[in-house]
Design a protein around this motif. Structure first.
Motif, PDB file in Angstrom:
ATOM      1  N   SER A  74       0.856  -1.187   0.000  1.00  0.00           N
ATOM      2  CA  SER A  74       0.000   0.000   0.000  1.00  0.00           C
ATOM      3  C   SER A  74       0.890   1.234   0.000  1.00  0.00           C
ATOM      4  O   SER A  74       1.887   1.294   0.728  1.00  0.00           O
ATOM      5  CB  SER A  74      -0.912   0.003   1.227  1.00  0.00           C
ATOM      6  OG  SER A  74      -1.834  -1.072   1.181  1.00  0.00           O
ATOM      7  N   TYR A  75       0.519   2.221  -0.793  1.00  0.00           N
ATOM      8  CA  TYR A  75       1.350   3.410  -0.975  1.00  0.00           C
ATOM      9  C   TYR A  75       0.514   4.660  -0.732  1.00  0.00           C
ATOM     10  O   TYR A  75      -0.613   4.764  -1.225  1.00  0.00           O
ATOM     11  CB  TYR A  75       1.936   3.443  -2.388  1.00  0.00           C
ATOM     12  CG  TYR A  75       2.749   2.222  -2.735  1.00  0.00           C
ATOM     13  CD1 TYR A  75       4.116   2.172  -2.476  1.00  0.00           C
ATOM     14  CD2 TYR A  75       2.150   1.100  -3.316  1.00  0.00           C
ATOM     15  CE1 TYR A  75       4.873   1.048  -2.786  1.00  0.00           C
ATOM     16  CE2 TYR A  75       2.896  -0.035  -3.626  1.00  0.00           C
ATOM     17  CZ  TYR A  75       4.251  -0.050  -3.361  1.00  0.00           C
ATOM     18  OH  TYR A  75       4.985  -1.168  -3.676  1.00  0.00           O
ATOM     19  N   GLN A  76       1.094   5.604   0.009  1.00  0.00           N
ATOM     20  CA  GLN A  76       0.429   6.877   0.227  1.00  0.00           C
ATOM     21  C   GLN A  76       0.695   7.787  -0.969  1.00  0.00           C
ATOM     22  O   GLN A  76       1.851   7.997  -1.364  1.00  0.00           O
ATOM     23  CB  GLN A  76       0.935   7.542   1.504  1.00  0.00           C
ATOM     24  CG  GLN A  76       0.430   6.892   2.782  1.00  0.00           C
ATOM     25  CD  GLN A  76       0.824   7.683   4.013  1.00  0.00           C
ATOM     26  OE1 GLN A  76       1.994   7.956   4.230  1.00  0.00           O
ATOM     27  NE2 GLN A  76      -0.157   8.046   4.816  1.00  0.00           N
ATOM     28  N   VAL A  77      -0.388   8.303  -1.515  1.00  0.00           N
ATOM     29  CA  VAL A  77      -0.267   9.173  -2.686  1.00  0.00           C
ATOM     30  C   VAL A  77       0.274  10.532  -2.244  1.00  0.00           C
ATOM     31  O   VAL A  77      -0.221  11.144  -1.298  1.00  0.00           O
ATOM     32  CB  VAL A  77      -1.631   9.343  -3.381  1.00  0.00           C
ATOM     33  CG1 VAL A  77      -1.509  10.266  -4.601  1.00  0.00           C
ATOM     34  CG2 VAL A  77      -2.185   7.991  -3.791  1.00  0.00           C
ATOM     35  N   GLY A  78       1.308  10.983  -2.922  1.00  0.00           N
ATOM     36  CA  GLY A  78       1.921  12.257  -2.601  1.00  0.00           C
ATOM     37  C   GLY A  78       3.229  12.123  -1.853  1.00  0.00           C
ATOM     38  O   GLY A  78       4.100  12.977  -1.970  1.00  0.00           O
ATOM     39  N   ARG A  99      -7.730   1.898  -5.591  1.00  0.00           N
ATOM     40  CA  ARG A  99      -7.588   3.309  -5.251  1.00  0.00           C
ATOM     41  C   ARG A  99      -8.516   3.587  -4.074  1.00  0.00           C
ATOM     42  O   ARG A  99      -9.676   3.195  -4.101  1.00  0.00           O
ATOM     43  CB  ARG A  99      -7.976   4.213  -6.417  1.00  0.00           C
ATOM     44  CG  ARG A  99      -7.072   4.134  -7.629  1.00  0.00           C
ATOM     45  CD  ARG A  99      -7.704   4.884  -8.803  1.00  0.00           C
ATOM     46  NE  ARG A  99      -8.061   6.247  -8.433  1.00  0.00           N
ATOM     47  CZ  ARG A  99      -9.100   6.927  -8.937  1.00  0.00           C
ATOM     48  NH1 ARG A  99      -9.892   6.361  -9.840  1.00  0.00           N
ATOM     49  NH2 ARG A  99      -9.367   8.158  -8.543  1.00  0.00           N
ATOM     50  N   ALA A 100      -8.000   4.256  -3.041  1.00  0.00           N
ATOM     51  CA  ALA A 100      -8.818   4.478  -1.850  1.00  0.00           C
ATOM     52  C   ALA A 100      -8.738   5.928  -1.385  1.00  0.00           C
ATOM     53  O   ALA A 100      -7.712   6.599  -1.551  1.00  0.00           O
ATOM     54  CB  ALA A 100      -8.375   3.547  -0.727  1.00  0.00           C
ATOM     55  N   LYS A 101      -9.823   6.386  -0.757  1.00  0.00           N
ATOM     56  CA  LYS A 101      -9.878   7.766  -0.275  1.00  0.00           C
ATOM     57  C   LYS A 101      -9.349   7.912   1.148  1.00  0.00           C
ATOM     58  O   LYS A 101      -9.178   9.033   1.637  1.00  0.00           O
ATOM     59  CB  LYS A 101     -11.307   8.301  -0.352  1.00  0.00           C
ATOM     60  CG  LYS A 101     -12.322   7.534   0.479  1.00  0.00           C
ATOM     61  CD  LYS A 101     -13.720   8.090   0.243  1.00  0.00           C
ATOM     62  CE  LYS A 101     -14.777   7.339   1.048  1.00  0.00           C
ATOM     63  NZ  LYS A 101     -16.146   7.855   0.778  1.00  0.00           N
ATOM     64  N   ASP A 102      -9.102   6.769   1.819  1.00  0.00           N
ATOM     65  CA  ASP A 102      -8.454   6.800   3.125  1.00  0.00           C
ATOM     66  C   ASP A 102      -7.846   5.430   3.398  1.00  0.00           C
ATOM     67  O   ASP A 102      -7.927   4.525   2.563  1.00  0.00           O
ATOM     68  CB  ASP A 102      -9.432   7.202   4.231  1.00  0.00           C
ATOM     69  CG  ASP A 102     -10.646   6.282   4.324  1.00  0.00           C
ATOM     70  OD1 ASP A 102     -10.463   5.035   4.307  1.00  0.00           O
ATOM     71  OD2 ASP A 102     -11.782   6.794   4.427  1.00  0.00           O
ATOM     72  N   ALA A 103      -7.224   5.286   4.567  1.00  0.00           N
ATOM     73  CA  ALA A 103      -6.536   4.039   4.911  1.00  0.00           C
ATOM     74  C   ALA A 103      -7.344   3.183   5.882  1.00  0.00           C
ATOM     75  O   ALA A 103      -6.785   2.340   6.588  1.00  0.00           O
ATOM     76  CB  ALA A 103      -5.166   4.351   5.506  1.00  0.00           C
ATOM     77  N   ASP A 128      -6.560  11.061  -4.382  1.00  0.00           N
ATOM     78  CA  ASP A 128      -6.507   9.735  -3.761  1.00  0.00           C
ATOM     79  C   ASP A 128      -5.558   9.760  -2.565  1.00  0.00           C
ATOM     80  O   ASP A 128      -4.572  10.501  -2.556  1.00  0.00           O
ATOM     81  CB  ASP A 128      -6.022   8.682  -4.763  1.00  0.00           C
ATOM     82  CG  ASP A 128      -6.971   8.482  -5.934  1.00  0.00           C
ATOM     83  OD1 ASP A 128      -8.053   9.103  -5.935  1.00  0.00           O
ATOM     84  OD2 ASP A 128      -6.605   7.725  -6.848  1.00  0.00           O
ATOM     85  N   LYS A 129      -5.835   8.923  -1.583  1.00  0.00           N
ATOM     86  CA  LYS A 129      -4.966   8.839  -0.415  1.00  0.00           C
ATOM     87  C   LYS A 129      -4.082   7.601  -0.446  1.00  0.00           C
ATOM     88  O   LYS A 129      -2.911   7.651  -0.049  1.00  0.00           O
ATOM     89  CB  LYS A 129      -5.802   8.840   0.870  1.00  0.00           C
ATOM     90  CG  LYS A 129      -6.647  10.092   1.064  1.00  0.00           C
ATOM     91  CD  LYS A 129      -5.780  11.343   1.106  1.00  0.00           C
ATOM     92  CE  LYS A 129      -6.629  12.593   1.315  1.00  0.00           C
ATOM     93  NZ  LYS A 129      -5.820  13.827   1.282  1.00  0.00           N
ATOM     94  N   ILE A 130      -4.640   6.473  -0.905  1.00  0.00           N
ATOM     95  CA  ILE A 130      -3.918   5.201  -0.867  1.00  0.00           C
ATOM     96  C   ILE A 130      -4.044   4.492  -2.217  1.00  0.00           C
ATOM     97  O   ILE A 130      -5.121   4.482  -2.827  1.00  0.00           O
ATOM     98  CB  ILE A 130      -4.472   4.273   0.233  1.00  0.00           C
ATOM     99  CG1 ILE A 130      -4.337   4.927   1.610  1.00  0.00           C
ATOM    100  CG2 ILE A 130      -3.763   2.914   0.211  1.00  0.00           C
ATOM    101  CD1 ILE A 130      -2.914   5.067   2.118  1.00  0.00           C
ATOM    102  N   PHE A 131      -2.941   3.929  -2.679  1.00  0.00           N
ATOM    103  CA  PHE A 131      -2.981   3.002  -3.810  1.00  0.00           C
ATOM    104  C   PHE A 131      -2.486   1.655  -3.304  1.00  0.00           C
ATOM    105  O   PHE A 131      -1.368   1.551  -2.795  1.00  0.00           O
ATOM    106  CB  PHE A 131      -2.118   3.478  -4.969  1.00  0.00           C
ATOM    107  CG  PHE A 131      -2.124   2.535  -6.152  1.00  0.00           C
ATOM    108  CD1 PHE A 131      -3.264   2.364  -6.918  1.00  0.00           C
ATOM    109  CD2 PHE A 131      -0.995   1.809  -6.490  1.00  0.00           C
ATOM    110  CE1 PHE A 131      -3.288   1.490  -8.001  1.00  0.00           C
ATOM    111  CE2 PHE A 131      -1.003   0.933  -7.569  1.00  0.00           C
ATOM    112  CZ  PHE A 131      -2.153   0.779  -8.320  1.00  0.00           C
ATOM    113  N   LYS A 132      -3.317   0.637  -3.427  1.00  0.00           N
ATOM    114  CA  LYS A 132      -2.998  -0.697  -2.928  1.00  0.00           C
ATOM    115  C   LYS A 132      -2.862  -1.661  -4.102  1.00  0.00           C
ATOM    116  O   LYS A 132      -3.648  -1.617  -5.048  1.00  0.00           O
ATOM    117  CB  LYS A 132      -4.107  -1.179  -1.986  1.00  0.00           C
ATOM    118  CG  LYS A 132      -3.883  -2.558  -1.391  1.00  0.00           C
ATOM    119  CD  LYS A 132      -5.030  -2.922  -0.447  1.00  0.00           C
ATOM    120  CE  LYS A 132      -4.838  -4.302   0.164  1.00  0.00           C
ATOM    121  NZ  LYS A 132      -5.956  -4.642   1.084  1.00  0.00           N
ATOM    122  N   THR A 133      -1.867  -2.514  -4.048  1.00  0.00           N
ATOM    123  CA  THR A 133      -1.646  -3.481  -5.120  1.00  0.00           C
ATOM    124  C   THR A 133      -1.202  -4.810  -4.514  1.00  0.00           C
ATOM    125  O   THR A 133      -0.410  -4.830  -3.565  1.00  0.00           O
ATOM    126  CB  THR A 133      -0.604  -2.953  -6.130  1.00  0.00           C
ATOM    127  OG1 THR A 133      -0.258  -3.985  -7.065  1.00  0.00           O
ATOM    128  CG2 THR A 133       0.662  -2.473  -5.446  1.00  0.00           C
TER     129      THR A 133
END
Length: 230
Positions: A74-78, A99-103, A128-133
């Motif tokens: 999981s990666y924090q956008v920004g 893609r997520a708006k929070d964690a 976006d706040k979080i990108f999870k893969t």
């Protein structure tokens, strides 16, 4: 993984929805002469100054490859990753992104997600706040100005294709599809929202679709291979 797939509301059955500047190191050989005259000293001084200038002048940085991120995590956008469009290729069953708006990890936090076979493109927005893969090949940041050699045939389970780069616009046909397993989609961007879908269908038998030059992406899952017919 099964829990992730249950939460995947964008899966297959949505119908009509150095350098650091490389410094040249120059060995300066002092002129050793038998006479040691003023001309030799002047020449040696000029050579030394010229070498110093060259040593202080960095070579042009080599072109950097687009930054990528790993296929798991999981990666924090920004902070961990910057916004932009990313691509992951060569995936087998089991690649999931979100893609997520929070964690919080809740389903309400999901902006968009997908289970991927083949190639996927996804645009991570600045909001976006979080990108999870999970279970994916590494993701590479896509240069929006990148060009390619568009193909006129494509794998029916190839995933996503960028129009004008991976695939040429035109009319394509896929035959021999069974049990409504073939899903195709024309999309105007890689955000994977419902508003991104230009048209889509689940197909049994023969599928025929015209990909417009104005489309951004074409998606194909579970289909037989496509061949351009017009």
């Amino acid at each position: 993984m099964s829990q992730q797939k249950q939460r995947n509301w964008f899966a297959r059955h949505k119908v009509l929805t150095g350098v650091g500047a490389v410094v040249a190191v120059i060995a300066i050989g002092g002129a050793v002469g038998s006479g040691g005259g003023s001309d030799d000293k002047s020449s040696t001084s000029a050579t030394t100054q010229d070498a110093a200038k060259k040593a202080d002048t960095p070579k042009k940085a080599e072109a950097k490859k687009p930054k990528g991120i790993g296929g798991d995590g999981s990666y924090q956008v920004g902070s961990d990753i910057k916004p932009g469009t990313y691509a992951s290729s060569g995936n087998k069953d089991g690649c999931y992104w979100e893609r997520a708006k929070d964690a919080s990890g809740s389903t309400d936090a999901i902006i968009a997600n997908d289970n991927v076979t083949g190639t996927s493109y996804v645009t991570v927005a600045a909001g976006d706040k979080i990108f999870k893969t999970s279970g994916c090949k590494d993701w590479q940041l896509v240069d929006p100005k990148a060009t390619g050699t568009p193909k006129t045939t494509l794998k029916g389970a190839g995933g996503m294709f960028k129009v004008g780069v991976d695939i040429a616009p035109g009319t394509y046909k896929s035959t021999g599809n069974t049990d409504d397993k073939c899903y195709w989609e024309r999309a105007k961007d890689a955000s994977h929202g419902m508003d991104s879908i230009v048209a889509n269908d689940n197909v049994t038998g023969t599928a025929i679709v015209t990909i417009d030059a104005g489309d951004a992406y074409f998606k194909s899952n579970g289909c037989q291979d496509w061949v351009k017919t017009g």
